[in-house]
Scaffold this motif. Sequence first.
Motif, mmCIF file in Angstrom:
data_model
loop_
_atom_site.group_PDB
_atom_site.id
_atom_site.type_symbol
_atom_site.label_atom_id
_atom_site.label_comp_id
_atom_site.label_asym_id
_atom_site.label_seq_id
_atom_site.Cartn_x
_atom_site.Cartn_y
_atom_site.Cartn_z
ATOM 1 N N MET A 256 0.836 -1.200 0.000
ATOM 2 C CA MET A 256 0.000 0.000 0.000
ATOM 3 C C MET A 256 0.872 1.252 0.000
ATOM 4 N N ALA A 257 0.413 2.241 -0.738
ATOM 5 C CA ALA A 257 1.201 3.484 -0.815
ATOM 6 C C ALA A 257 1.236 4.159 0.546
ATOM 7 N N PRO A 258 2.377 4.727 0.927
ATOM 8 C CA PRO A 258 2.443 5.434 2.209
ATOM 9 C C PRO A 258 1.513 6.646 2.197
ATOM 10 N N LYS A 259 0.963 6.962 3.355
ATOM 11 C CA LYS A 259 -0.003 8.067 3.432
ATOM 12 C C LYS A 259 0.700 9.401 3.615
ATOM 13 N N THR A 260 0.101 10.437 3.035
ATOM 14 C CA THR A 260 0.539 11.787 3.380
ATOM 15 C C THR A 260 -0.125 12.113 4.694
ATOM 16 N N THR A 261 0.607 12.012 5.759
ATOM 17 C CA THR A 261 0.047 12.269 7.074
ATOM 18 C C THR A 261 0.491 13.664 7.504
ATOM 19 N N PRO A 262 -0.060 14.173 8.610
ATOM 20 C CA PRO A 262 0.431 15.451 9.110
ATOM 21 C C PRO A 262 1.954 15.397 9.293
ATOM 22 N N ASP A 263 2.444 14.182 9.597
ATOM 23 C CA ASP A 263 3.882 13.963 9.760
ATOM 24 C C ASP A 263 4.665 14.295 8.502
ATOM 25 N N GLN B 106 8.217 23.009 -8.862
ATOM 26 C CA GLN B 106 8.745 22.398 -7.641
ATOM 27 C C GLN B 106 7.615 21.785 -6.802
ATOM 28 N N TYR B 107 6.393 22.243 -7.036
ATOM 29 C CA TYR B 107 5.252 21.925 -6.160
ATOM 30 C C TYR B 107 4.395 20.821 -6.768
ATOM 31 N N SER B 108 5.073 19.785 -7.287
ATOM 32 C CA SER B 108 4.325 18.768 -8.029
ATOM 33 C C SER B 108 3.366 17.979 -7.140
ATOM 34 N N ASP C 101 4.402 12.099 -4.562
ATOM 35 C CA ASP C 101 5.182 13.271 -4.920
ATOM 36 C C ASP C 101 5.735 13.979 -3.698
ATOM 37 N N ALA C 102 4.890 14.079 -2.652
ATOM 38 C CA ALA C 102 5.338 14.734 -1.422
ATOM 39 C C ALA C 102 6.537 13.974 -0.874
ATOM 40 N N LEU C 103 6.441 12.646 -0.866
ATOM 41 C CA LEU C 103 7.522 11.837 -0.299
ATOM 42 C C LEU C 103 8.769 11.918 -1.178
ATOM 43 N N GLU C 104 8.544 11.955 -2.470
ATOM 44 C CA GLU C 104 9.657 12.051 -3.411
ATOM 45 C C GLU C 104 10.438 13.357 -3.194
ATOM 46 N N THR C 105 9.680 14.468 -3.057
ATOM 47 C CA THR C 105 10.321 15.767 -2.812
ATOM 48 C C THR C 105 11.139 15.707 -1.523
ATOM 49 N N LEU C 106 10.528 15.124 -0.480
ATOM 50 C CA LEU C 106 11.244 15.027 0.799
ATOM 51 C C LEU C 106 12.505 14.183 0.653
ATOM 52 N N PHE D 268 15.328 16.219 -0.682
ATOM 53 C CA PHE D 268 15.939 17.069 0.346
ATOM 54 C C PHE D 268 16.861 16.233 1.229
ATOM 55 N N GLN D 269 16.343 15.059 1.617
ATOM 56 C CA GLN D 269 17.068 14.169 2.517
ATOM 57 C C GLN D 269 18.374 13.705 1.883
ATOM 58 N N GLU D 270 18.317 13.372 0.612
ATOM 59 C CA GLU D 270 19.530 12.912 -0.075
ATOM 60 C C GLU D 270 20.587 13.988 -0.078
ATOM 61 N N GLY D 271 20.150 15.236 -0.300
ATOM 62 C CA GLY D 271 21.073 16.372 -0.270
ATOM 63 C C GLY D 271 21.798 16.406 1.061
ATOM 64 N N LEU D 272 21.027 16.167 2.125
ATOM 65 C CA LEU D 272 21.580 16.208 3.471
ATOM 66 C C LEU D 272 22.598 15.082 3.675
ATOM 67 N N ASN D 273 22.226 13.858 3.250
ATOM 68 C CA ASN D 273 23.127 12.723 3.437
ATOM 69 C C ASN D 273 24.424 12.904 2.666
ATOM 70 N N LEU D 274 24.302 13.413 1.447
ATOM 71 C CA LEU D 274 25.497 13.628 0.623
ATOM 72 C C LEU D 274 26.491 14.499 1.369
#
Lengths: 367, 77
Positions: free
Chosen positions: A1-8, A253-255, B60-65, B68-74
């Motif tokens: 299952m795809a991970p959720k966009t949570t408040p986290d 950037q805001y995809s 997409d949200a996770l991909e963007t994050l 950012f995270q990869e930049g930090l690890n590098l």
Amino acid sequence: MAPKTTPDTLAKFKDPALCRNLLDRIRAELPGPLAFMEVCGTHTVAIFQSGLRSLLPEEIRHLSGPGCPVCVTHEGEVAAFLELARKDNVIIATFGDLMRVPGPKGTSLKQAQAEGCRIEIVYSAFDALALARKHPESRIVFLGVGFETTAPTVAATIKVAKEQGLENFLVFAMHKLVPPALAALLQDPEVNLDALILPGHVSTIIGVEPYRFLAEQHGVPSIITGFEPLDILQALLLIIDQRKTGRPQVVNQYSRAVADDGNPKAREIMAEVFTVSDALWRGLGRIPDSGLALAGEYQRFDALTTLGVEVQDLPPLPGCRCGDVLKGKMQPNNCPLFSKSCTPATPVGPCMVSTEGSCAAYYKYAL
Amino acid sequence: MCLAVPMEVKSINTELNVADVEIAGVKRQVRLDIIDYPASVGDYVIVHAGFALRRLDREDALETLKLFQEGLNLQFN
Ligand code: SF4
């Protein structure tokens, strides 16, 4: 299952460690002075609120643009809605921000209300329909301000009004379109910008294509960006990259919120109800094809023609420099009236009224 | 007035074309007339002036994050 966009997940866009890392990279890679304009008032507030403004290197100059819908409402439009408010048997339905915008004689809707005009604050255009149902003997005039983000919500509401046969619902359409305003801005020889941060939620509707000319014709790097500190920092890094390679582009950037083709359904509804027309912008004047007027069978919902009110091209308010502020030619605190006769409690111009207005943001965060 | 915020879809009423949404205890009812992609319960949608504008893309949200995270690890490696 795809991970959720949570408040986290959402909170991670504020992660201080990640922000610090991006800030360090901006500092290390900045090739020289850089003046960027964020078009949207919500970005202005986000940049102040997150403290980014004080953290960015001094060579980065930050200008605010014409992207606050209340601020760009023209003097003539304010005069016209005050005139509508004074008509017999009219109830004005408006977003709260318009209440305190001063008209040409200094009066506002708030004062008109104190004088007995019937004015209701609504949270959504749709709420105005409920008012129309509740007051069949009155005419409800909804004040339609806002850019491509808001216009489809008003269009959808007008469609429902038509379906439900609500004859007493009217709209004063003052909606404005962002790309033509940016074109007008970049044609002004006194406006000097190196890059643009494009409004995220307007882009949710219009997508990427309408901005291409910014890079192609004007050579200005332009980034569609979200509203979290990490989004804005990444946008700045993308701008710096383009500066270094000398290849200006429009980048999304805001995809997570903006599909490249925007929201076609919203645009369809907008195109059914509205037709593109010229519009008057505060400080920018008349811009061809930058507004929306009611189209075809929806014209009967037009408040101006129904109630016989016209929008006049009135001059700016004496002393107010909102025009220069909206064009990024002047920082709000350089306006002679700023924090003297003009404060959020006693606003002279709309840029001091709206929470997204540059003058109000400066007053709140930069004093 | 221009503020648009992500809110979580708690329930959907297809008959009325509305959804109940919530963020940090703030509850609202939003219209679904202009959302381009049907949202389901548990999704986040961008809400503006009483309407849901768009479903937020999780991947997409996770991909963007991740970027950012990869930049930090590098930088730390
Ligand atoms: S400080 Fe007041 S008078 Fe000056 S530009 Fe801003 S809103 Fe207008």
